[in-house]
Design an enzyme around this catalytic site. Sequence first.
Site, PDB file in Angstrom:
ATOM      1  N   TYR A 161      -3.622  27.363  -0.151  1.00 48.83           N
ATOM      2  CA  TYR A 161      -2.518  26.247  -0.238  1.00 48.83           C
ATOM      3  C   TYR A 161      -3.035  24.848   0.094  1.00 48.83           C
ATOM      4  O   TYR A 161      -2.815  23.998  -0.698  1.00 48.83           O
ATOM      5  CB  TYR A 161      -1.218  26.642   0.787  1.00 48.83           C
ATOM      6  CG  TYR A 161      -0.075  25.865   0.467  1.00 48.83           C
ATOM      7  CD1 TYR A 161       0.574  26.155  -0.578  1.00 48.83           C
ATOM      8  CD2 TYR A 161       0.166  24.983   1.498  1.00 48.83           C
ATOM      9  CE1 TYR A 161       1.755  25.204  -0.858  1.00 48.83           C
ATOM     10  CE2 TYR A 161       1.357  24.209   1.422  1.00 48.83           C
ATOM     11  CZ  TYR A 161       2.214  24.318   0.196  1.00 48.83           C
ATOM     12  OH  TYR A 161       3.556  23.573   0.264  1.00 48.83           O
ATOM     13  N   PHE A 194      10.372  21.022   4.953  1.00 50.23           N
ATOM     14  CA  PHE A 194      11.855  21.110   4.264  1.00 50.23           C
ATOM     15  C   PHE A 194      12.537  22.221   4.186  1.00 50.23           C
ATOM     16  O   PHE A 194      12.001  23.503   4.008  1.00 50.23           O
ATOM     17  CB  PHE A 194      11.648  20.506   2.972  1.00 50.23           C
ATOM     18  CG  PHE A 194      11.490  18.892   3.010  1.00 50.23           C
ATOM     19  CD1 PHE A 194      10.301  18.120   3.542  1.00 50.23           C
ATOM     20  CD2 PHE A 194      12.682  18.045   2.812  1.00 50.23           C
ATOM     21  CE1 PHE A 194      10.299  16.914   3.660  1.00 50.23           C
ATOM     22  CE2 PHE A 194      12.453  16.674   2.806  1.00 50.23           C
ATOM     23  CZ  PHE A 194      11.534  15.803   3.429  1.00 50.23           C
TER      24      PHE A 194
HETATM   25  N1  LIG Z   1       9.576  23.304   1.442  1.00 50.76           N
HETATM   26  C1  LIG Z   1       8.627  22.736   2.300  1.00 50.76           C
HETATM   27  O1  LIG Z   1       8.790  22.698   3.485  1.00 50.76           O
HETATM   28  C2  LIG Z   1       7.374  22.105   1.462  1.00 50.76           C
HETATM   29  C3  LIG Z   1       6.678  21.563   2.189  1.00 50.76           C
HETATM   30  C4  LIG Z   1       5.511  20.824   1.705  1.00 50.76           C
HETATM   31  C5  LIG Z   1       5.317  21.200   0.253  1.00 50.76           C
HETATM   32  N2  LIG Z   1       6.184  21.666  -0.429  1.00 50.76           N
HETATM   33  C6  LIG Z   1       5.836  21.880  -1.895  1.00 50.76           C
HETATM   34  O2  LIG Z   1       7.242  21.163  -2.628  1.00 50.76           O
HETATM   35  C7  LIG Z   1       7.419  21.872  -3.663  1.00 50.76           C
HETATM   36  C8  LIG Z   1       8.665  22.500  -3.925  1.00 50.76           C
HETATM   37  O3  LIG Z   1       8.840  23.818  -3.086  1.00 50.76           O
HETATM   38  P1  LIG Z   1      10.264  24.209  -2.463  1.00 50.76           P
HETATM   39  O4  LIG Z   1      10.096  24.208  -1.198  1.00 50.76           O
HETATM   40  O5  LIG Z   1      11.514  23.195  -3.175  1.00 50.76           O
HETATM   41  O6  LIG Z   1      10.151  25.807  -2.927  1.00 50.76           O
HETATM   42  P2  LIG Z   1      11.064  26.672  -3.923  1.00 50.76           P
HETATM   43  O7  LIG Z   1      10.390  27.883  -3.896  1.00 50.76           O
HETATM   44  O8  LIG Z   1      12.341  26.498  -3.385  1.00 50.76           O
HETATM   45  O9  LIG Z   1      11.001  25.992  -5.261  1.00 50.76           O
HETATM   46  C9  LIG Z   1       9.876  26.333  -6.110  1.00 50.76           C
HETATM   47  C10 LIG Z   1      10.116  26.451  -7.518  1.00 50.76           C
HETATM   48  O10 LIG Z   1       8.864  26.607  -8.126  1.00 50.76           O
HETATM   49  C11 LIG Z   1       9.079  27.554  -9.450  1.00 50.76           C
HETATM   50  N3  LIG Z   1       7.845  27.947  -9.727  1.00 50.76           N
HETATM   51  C12 LIG Z   1       7.052  28.818  -9.103  1.00 50.76           C
HETATM   52  N4  LIG Z   1       5.989  28.962  -9.883  1.00 50.76           N
HETATM   53  C13 LIG Z   1       6.187  28.593 -10.903  1.00 50.76           C
HETATM   54  C14 LIG Z   1       5.533  28.402 -12.372  1.00 50.76           C
HETATM   55  N5  LIG Z   1       4.308  29.082 -12.527  1.00 50.76           N
HETATM   56  N6  LIG Z   1       5.929  27.735 -13.321  1.00 50.76           N
HETATM   57  C15 LIG Z   1       7.064  27.155 -13.167  1.00 50.76           C
HETATM   58  N7  LIG Z   1       7.923  27.110 -11.900  1.00 50.76           N
HETATM   59  C16 LIG Z   1       7.355  28.085 -11.034  1.00 50.76           C
HETATM   60  C17 LIG Z   1      10.070  28.502  -8.682  1.00 50.76           C
HETATM   61  O11 LIG Z   1      10.513  29.255  -9.448  1.00 50.76           O
HETATM   62  C18 LIG Z   1      10.987  27.773  -7.622  1.00 50.76           C
HETATM   63  O12 LIG Z   1      12.126  27.543  -8.543  1.00 50.76           O
HETATM   64  C19 LIG Z   1       6.163  23.018  -4.005  1.00 50.76           C
HETATM   65  O13 LIG Z   1       5.002  22.624  -4.457  1.00 50.76           O
HETATM   66  C20 LIG Z   1       5.641  23.190  -2.176  1.00 50.76           C
HETATM   67  O14 LIG Z   1       4.430  23.492  -2.181  1.00 50.76           O
HETATM   68  C21 LIG Z   1       7.267  22.114   0.136  1.00 50.76           C
END
Ligand SMILES: NC(=O)c1ccc[n+]([C@@H]2O[C@H](COP(=O)([O-])OP(=O)(O)OC[C@H]3O[C@@H](n4cnc5c(N)ncnc54)[C@H](O)[C@@H]3O)[C@@H](O)[C@H]2O)c1
Length: 255
Positions: A161, A194
């Site tokens: 990651y 988040f």
């Molecule tokens: N939530 C956190 O604390 C956090 C922290 C740092 C970074 N992030 C990053 O933020 C971004 C969003 O994360 P989130 O927390 O909203 O996650 P989430 O799991 O709620 O949403 C991720 C979405 O991506 C979609 N997805 C996954 N693989 C895919 C693909 N191959 N093609 C198209 N869609 C795809 C999933 O279906 C899902 O709807 C991610 O890149 C994550 O790494 C999140």
Amino acid sequence: MDLKKCVAVVTGGASGLGEACVRLFAEQGAKVSILDLAEDRGEALAAEIGDDVLFIKTNVTDEGTVKDAVEETVKVFGALQIAVNCAGIGIPAKVLGKEGPLAMDDFDRVMKVNLMGTMNIIRLAGFAMKHNTPNEEGERGVVINTSSIAAWEGQVGQTSYSASKAAITGITLPVAREFAEYGIRVMTIAPGLFDTPMLRGLPDKVKESLARMVPFPSRFGRPGEFAMLARHIVENPMLNGTTIRLDAAIRMSAR
Ligand SMILES: NC(=O)c1ccc[n+]([C@@H]2O[C@H](COP(=O)([O-])OP(=O)(O)OC[C@H]3O[C@@H](n4cnc5c(N)ncnc54)[C@H](O)[C@@H]3O)[C@@H](O)[C@H]2O)c1
């Protein structure tokens, strides 16, 4: 750029941080395509918001589906000015795990979705934006990527990651430099913790101890707070070529 006059694609837009961007951008008058694998959630969100939001089933790792999604967006809404990359996954695993060395397939999958998926959108959405008529500031578009504070402070088990997220931070400046001649800005947001389905699945104890590590405000961020920054990036032409941490001052420990 003025959201009212913009068309956006949001990958991962069916959930969490991406969904919050879809909701806020649509509320501000933008037309938005949700590009996600999750058909049920994506369709339901588009139907809930209305005619200005479209769901297009897309796998960000698949060149063909991304190309089709960009083309369909331009066909339906007339242009494309904003691309938000939120699709992402994490597969926690140690490099030297109990069951043996890290599976390269898992490493590859995380890199494919997070890094190559982001690059796929950057190049295909960027290609579409290049043909826009510039606004009064000379802007033709803006790309917003999602990294993570794990780009700098990856914990044990986050090697794949962290690698993917550090690479997203790494491509931000060279792409911004290249796209400058077209008036397309490229920015990256590195969120801390988040409250989204990605973290919601963790056991309560782990979530509580993680939230205690956040100096102020000592809680998980709300997806709407991520969307607020994405909106500001769209609206502020001076933001370009860098990564903004959105983390309430947390610096992750090793474990
Ligand atoms: N939530 C956190 O604390 C956090 C922290 C740092 C970074 N992030 C990053 O933020 C971004 C969003 O994360 P989130 O927390 O909203 O996650 P989430 O799991 O709620 O949403 C991720 C979405 O991506 C979609 N997805 C996954 N693989 C895919 C693909 N191959 N093609 C198209 N869609 C795809 C999933 O279906 C899902 O709807 C991610 O890149 C994550 O790494 C999140």
